[in-house]
Design an enzyme around this catalytic site. Sequence first.
Site, PDB file in Angstrom:
ATOM      1  N   TRP A 268       3.667   6.210  14.300  1.00 17.01           N
ATOM      2  CA  TRP A 268       2.546   7.365  14.028  1.00 17.01           C
ATOM      3  C   TRP A 268       3.314   8.592  13.757  1.00 17.01           C
ATOM      4  O   TRP A 268       4.522   8.752  14.093  1.00 17.01           O
ATOM      5  CB  TRP A 268       1.805   7.285  15.275  1.00 17.01           C
ATOM      6  CG  TRP A 268       2.408   8.366  16.595  1.00 17.01           C
ATOM      7  CD1 TRP A 268       2.905   7.753  17.236  1.00 17.01           C
ATOM      8  CD2 TRP A 268       1.758   9.378  16.658  1.00 17.01           C
ATOM      9  NE1 TRP A 268       3.064   8.862  18.251  1.00 17.01           N
ATOM     10  CE2 TRP A 268       2.319   9.675  18.099  1.00 17.01           C
ATOM     11  CE3 TRP A 268       0.820  10.545  16.110  1.00 17.01           C
ATOM     12  CZ2 TRP A 268       2.369  11.177  18.478  1.00 17.01           C
ATOM     13  CZ3 TRP A 268       0.714  11.601  16.861  1.00 17.01           C
ATOM     14  CH2 TRP A 268       1.677  12.015  18.012  1.00 17.01           C
TER      15      TRP A 268
ATOM     16  N   ASP B 194       9.510   4.311  17.786  1.00 14.49           N
ATOM     17  CA  ASP B 194       9.643   3.713  19.369  1.00 14.49           C
ATOM     18  C   ASP B 194      11.127   2.923  18.802  1.00 14.49           C
ATOM     19  O   ASP B 194      11.265   2.359  17.706  1.00 14.49           O
ATOM     20  CB  ASP B 194       8.749   3.005  20.038  1.00 14.49           C
ATOM     21  CG  ASP B 194       7.736   3.735  20.597  1.00 14.49           C
ATOM     22  OD1 ASP B 194       7.821   5.179  20.814  1.00 14.49           O
ATOM     23  OD2 ASP B 194       6.590   3.506  20.721  1.00 14.49           O
TER      24      ASP B 194
END
Lengths: 132, 401, 185
Positions: C107, C126
């Site tokens: 994101w 991540d």
Amino acid sequence: MKKAVVLTLFVGWIAIASVSRAAESNAENYLLHCSGCHGADGRGVPGVTPSLHGIAELLERPGGRAYLGRVPGVAQAALDDRKLAALLNWVLTEFSQHSADPPYSGKEMHRLRKNPLRDTVSGRPTQASTKE
Amino acid sequence: MQRIVLLAFVGIVFPLLVSATDPIEKASVATLPESGDHWVWVPDRILQHSVLFDGDTGEALGMLDSTSTLTPKTPLFSRTRGEFYSVDTAYTRGNRGSRIDFVSIYDARTLGYEAEILLPTQTGQSNSSHAYAELLGDRFLATFNQFPNVSVSIVDLEQRRFVEEIVMTGCAGVFPVGPRRFAALCGDGTALRVDLDASGRKQSFSSSPKFFDAVTDPVAMSAGRDGTRWVFVSFSGQVHSVDFSTDPPTPTPGWSLLDDTLARAGWRPGGLQHVAVHEPTQRLYVVMHQGEAGSHKKPGNIWVYDLNQKKRTDRFELPNLTAAFLIPFAKVEPAGFVSRLMRWTLPSPGVHTIAVSADASPVLFARNAELGAVAVLDALSGKTLRVIGEAGLAGPTLRVP
Amino acid sequence: MTRLDAWWEERARRLARNAGRRTFLARMGTLLVGGTALPLLPVARAYGEGKKSARVPAPAEGFDGPAGDPKRCEYWRHCAIDGFACACCGGSATTCPPGTEVSPVTWVGTCRNPADGKDYLISYNDCCGKAFCGRCPCNRNEGERPDYHWYRNNDINWCAGARSQVYNCSLAVVIGQATEAQPEK
């Protein structure tokens, strides 16, 4: 005459500058609102998010034009109608080298995004589909 | 006389005979009593399990393991079926290998594993996982999936099988409304009502009118159930109660948790599971803190509202959970001077998470996500009844079964 | 399930058809020749087939105080990070720790760099495939939104698309300069 040339050049320059500025803000909006999922290159991630390359093909399917405006990634983006329309038009030309005819307008986008598609699987237009 | 001889035999001679052949004690496995109103599941994201505590005694009753490497989804309980359910994700080689998603079924008295139901879908994983796995009634369980499709998987617990995946792109969560109905929140500021047919397949979708703005003042996923309504609270403190018994769902006009003075002082709701409703008394509990835009996950204190009067009725004092968490590590006498000093001096950062029991004399459980300690309060008076220490290490959720 | 499989398959086929084309960012380069350049930073470079975009004003870095320190939650790029800062885990703000994998899906939000006063587009990829790093846990939420506005949500495990969706830590990669802060701010 000279004045006219200068004026033409000036107007032309303004036009080019504003077009490139618009392209920039579309590119920036793409990075901020779409690239996380569809990738900076629009190719998506196999099995996770679809590629945006070649999506113009969907425009030729029945209901395809509405579909592209109603897919929640588009419809629920945090952009006003006009900017969102410009972004979708840009995505089409950028990744499909094809523009919607006529291009999406803010007004059309306003209408489409009011009714986001929830079932994007059965609601995706197929070749034979007559679904709206 | 005969009777006395018999009694003497049973009371004196018989035990001697038994102890001569058997050890004094024998290891065995405990079972749970009939489920209590004040039980609470405390999931732990580091220890990867959920521990069941009795809020009336503070004692641990048992636990369920989780293979999830994020916060375990809180176990679900069906009183009628006498079962607990745990929705999980695992990999064949620990943290690598191929992924499976499944529902484990446990007996509610023995906590022993009974069966599993494999899911062909990938369960959503999130730090707080609000409304990610819920029971709709006693037959259908629903899990929220995020990738590749935003969808809900329906599981039939009677037939112990996966029913189908319901795609609901742009929405999130499973907020149970009835045995075959749930709601979800959507990014266009509406709520979606999903109805299932008798076999658990999707029957219909119905969208509420827009009642919030996802960009300017979104409602949190942590919400309180009030019968067929759900009470949603926005970042700025607007309360939106939505009735899902109607088609389409009906949002009632929003009201604010704050008057102008409080709002100007920066008070706002926040936390991780910071909203709870006690339906019988129409009390709304919200964790509040003083903050600014972007502080919506900060811990705070518990404020109490009356849903009917739409006004605040109480503010609860919290015990020092930092001290409660650290005292067992410090290995000091819990009732001693050092403990008292710790309680008095250590900063108490407030709570992220609350859960209220549903009975007539309710208790309110509260925890800070970074501290393994749970406060048990009288949910009506706000009095601290006890603090459960050694309640794991960290975790953002609680669930009263 | 077959319905869903067929649905994804059709997309995969289309992707294959388009595989020969130039990448988006190579063409973004063309775009840059014209008007004022849209600054493109590390991710852009990664896609730019090795070519560095010349006219990229990089954000000011390495200044004093916690806002200049990638090991701190106060680091300016961490304005909406939820998780362990990879700089404390064997990586950096832009590199995953050894043996982990960068999530391909992520994101994006904006953070303001106090050193130059500009907003930058931050991609919170991540790092995946090993369990919790456990160091430098951070939770900042400027402009963060709940799950239904999912492309601004930092609670979600963004390891989707990685081989193993086990979460290790979070990056904060500058993918460009923003003309203004994201609309949620």
